[in-house]
Write an enzyme that holds these catalytic residues in place. Structure first.
Site: not given
Ligand code: ARG
Length: 459
Positions: A157, A278, A284, A291
């Protein structure tokens, strides 16, 4: 422009709109090699059976071999006005050898021809994909072995659950990838049935020898029903399904790595060469590769749906709708191969943040089940043990205390069976090594599995 294979019955030229709308050459050209290899076997058979003269068969084969060489060298100029790859090659053969080319399509239809081409293409592609999956397993295994003494908190979970060896978690990837390989190999078994000779749908009145073509092309079986041979695309659906399941696995692996590379988790550091930055936030370092793998699952599943829905309402036998099975099939195959290739490389470019992970193992709630099992071994029932440890955990959380800091008297208050030696199991290594059940995360079991997989993947 390539000559139509069916023009003579028409009393008028087709509209350019029709030509453009029905053409598949832009995508089925990738089947060219298989189309020719299939045609060579067919021409050989026609000659052997004396359906066409031996010298015509030889001339056709010579012409086709010429075209094949051009295709393999990337020198073949596809005619984008052609209706499809089959017409394009037939037309080129006319240009090379003249009217004898007209004998090649004897006892054949594009309906059985396209089924043959796709099946041959799929057998090769499945071999390539399973090989890449094997390489990914090896890359993961190498990473697991290099970090075999790292324990991480395992999650259920997405909440901290119990300690496991990182290698154990990674071996879980290797297991599911193995099933993906098996699924694809299994699909190949059913693809491996030669459809040529079914012709349009009913077979042929000419004395063709289908088994000969089968053996020439290295198929295990020959299809048993001419209608089924040109009607079904279940082998495409099966491949797309296996790829869709594989993509789910690749997406979940990516998701783990994305989470693990966050500041919050800080389990791993992915090399700059596999990250992006970024345009506005200079600090970043983003896991865009992972992704995009996760995101690609959308279209891979879309491709499966697309062919499922394409097929579901079609009357037997062949329908032109089926031409549209190819773009989604090719797309899923290309995407999966690209994903596998980059993941293989990425696993060689991850550093495990051992100290940061070790700090997280101080959380003693990771050992709650170990205390439950400690009590069970001393005769406490499971239910009672669960309650006892639940109370201990609650009190410690409320008071901001550690279980290991409870005095012997305090332990006794929870259960007379809780002796001071319970403190010995309140550490990550003890916890991991208690899990000796078959398939568990105990060090000796995991090291054994690493060995087994090394042998299996190098075999
Ligand atoms: N381009 C077609 C396909 O991909 C080939 C078969 C066409 N057959 C026909 N009778 N129109 O399915």
């Amino acid at each position: 422009m390539a000559k139509k294979l069916w023009g003579s019955r028409f009393n008028k030229k087709t509209s350019v709109l029709t030509d453009k709308f029905t053409s598949s050459i832009s995508f089925d050209k990738r089947l060219a090699k298989y189309d020719i290899v299939g045609s060579i076997a067919h021409a050989k058979m026609l000659g052997k059976q004396k359906i066409i003269p031996g010298r015509d068969s030889a001339l056709i084969i010579k012409g086709l071999s010429f075209i094949l060489k051009d295709i393999e060298r990337g020198k073949f100029k596809f005619d984008y006005q052609a209706e499809d790859v089959h017409s394009n090659i037939q037309d080129m053969l006319f240009k090379k050898i003249g009217p004898v080319a007209g004998k090649l399509h004897t006892a054949r239809s594009r309906n059985d021809q396209v089924a043959l081409d796709v099946k041959m293409y799929l057998k090769d592609e499945i071999n390539e994909s399973t090989e890449l999956i094997g390489l990914l397993q090896k890359s993961i295994l190498k990473f697991a072995k290099a970090n075999r003494y790292v324990i991480i908190p395992g999650y259920t979970h997405l909440q901290v659950a119990q300690c496991v060896l990182l290698a154990h978690h990674l071996l879980a990837y290797i297991e599911c990838l193995q099933r993906d390989k098996q699924r694809l190999t299994d699909a190949k078994e059913r693809i491996d049935s030669m459809p040529l000779g079914a012709c349009a749908l009913s077979g042929s009145g000419l004395p063709i020898d289908r088994s000969y073509v089968q053996s020439q092309l290295g198929f295990k079986y020959v299809t048993q029903n001419s209608i089924d041979s040109v009607s079904d695309r279940d082998y495409i659906l099966e491949t797309l399904s296996a790829l869709a399941i594989l993509s789910v696995h690749l997406s979940r692996i990516s998701e783990d790595l994305i989470l693990w590379s966050t500041k919050e988790f800080n389990f791993i550091d992915i090399d700059f060469s596999f990250c992006t930055g970024s345009s506005i936030m200079p600090h970043k370092k983003n896991p865009d590769v992972l992704e995009l793998i996760r995101g690609s699952v959308g279209k891979i599943h879309g491709n499966l749906s697309s062919v499922m829905i394409l097929m579901k309402g079609l009357p037997l036998s062949y329908n032109r709708d089926m031409q549209l099975d190819k773009p989604p099939l090719f797309d899923s195959i290309d995407t999966i191969k690209e994903i596998l290739e980059i993941l293989i490389a990425l696993f060689g470019n991850i550093v495990v943040e051992k100290e940061a992970i070790a700090a997280k193992l101080a959380d003693e709630s990771l050992f709650s089940v170990d205390i439950v099992e400690y009590l069970i071994k001393k005769g406490t029932s499971y239910r009672e043990a669960h309650d006892i440890v639940g109370r201990m955990v609650k009190d410690c959380l409320d008071k901001g205390k550690k279980i290991s800091s409870l005095s012997s008297a305090q332990l006794k208050k929870y259960s007379p069976r809780l002796a001071p030696d319970v403190r010995r199991i309140l550490n990550a290594w003890a916890s991991v090594n208690l899990k000796t059940s078959y398939g568990g995360t105990a060090e000796k079991l995991v090291l054994k599995q690493l060995n087994i997989w090394s042998k299996r993947l190098n075999a």
